[in-house]
Design a protein around this motif. Sequence first.
Motif, PDB file in Angstrom:
ATOM      1  N   THR A 181     -35.603  -2.604 -28.306  1.00  0.00           N
ATOM      2  CA  THR A 181     -36.841  -2.257 -29.000  1.00  0.00           C
ATOM      3  C   THR A 181     -37.495  -1.103 -28.263  1.00  0.00           C
ATOM      4  N   ASP A 182     -37.772  -0.020 -28.985  1.00  0.00           N
ATOM      5  CA  ASP A 182     -38.536   1.107 -28.459  1.00  0.00           C
ATOM      6  C   ASP A 182     -39.902   1.137 -29.139  1.00  0.00           C
ATOM      7  N   TRP A 183     -40.928   1.418 -28.358  1.00  0.00           N
ATOM      8  CA  TRP A 183     -42.255   1.639 -28.910  1.00  0.00           C
ATOM      9  C   TRP A 183     -42.453   3.151 -29.010  1.00  0.00           C
TER      10      TRP A 183
ATOM     11  N   VAL B 123     -48.445   4.094 -32.203  1.00  0.00           N
ATOM     12  CA  VAL B 123     -47.266   3.608 -31.494  1.00  0.00           C
ATOM     13  C   VAL B 123     -46.703   2.428 -32.278  1.00  0.00           C
TER      14      VAL B 123
ATOM     15  N   ALA C 115     -43.246  -0.235 -33.017  1.00  0.00           N
ATOM     16  CA  ALA C 115     -42.006  -0.809 -32.488  1.00  0.00           C
ATOM     17  C   ALA C 115     -40.856  -0.550 -33.448  1.00  0.00           C
TER      18      ALA C 115
END
Length: 219
Positions: A43-45, A58, A60
Amino acid sequence: MASDTHPARAVTGADAKIADAPASWPVERSEERFRGPKCGMRTDWVRMPGASGEGTAVVARDYMEHPGAAAVLALDGEGRVLLQRQYRHATGHTMWELPAGMIDVAGEGPLATARRELVEEAGLRAREWYELPDFFPTPGFSAERIHLFLARGLSRVPAEEIDFVREHEEADLAAEWVPLAEAVRLVMDGALHNGATVIGILAARAAVGDGFASLRRVH
């Protein structure tokens, strides 16, 4: 000699207006969710544009990390394509596919993977190799990139030279040589669903039309 790193073709002029290009939006933080023998989940924000120009947000984004894969459209002297039937548990189907495999050997690039898979899965070598279009099969969810090659000038590899034992799904492989025109019909009739197989067959049909002049030969 072409590099085995399989770089993207340069796009210039008017074509550059409609061409995929590398990009990276700012990542505030990243977290690995799962790591298996073949792939991982992360998971990248990501900082993204806000609505109607109202700053940024921002958000997810979950995605699969994947080393990529290579697939081979093997075309014999009679204009036939090699298709192999393999069970795919995630889809609940047996599927007719091109010889293919993950780029999961250290230091091995897409072309080397394609050569290896053609030997291991089909017991064949090829004298001529050409690039076909590479693609991201599920760009909204996965980083996987599949590199496609067309192989011609095929020859059988002696069994004693193949240092590979088929197991699991590969132990049940079945193979058929299908005339390219018939393979195109199977694609258009919806009988084939593997992405690399569909793209490879249609690309090969287009390439045959100009005697493969539109393809880049690789070594």
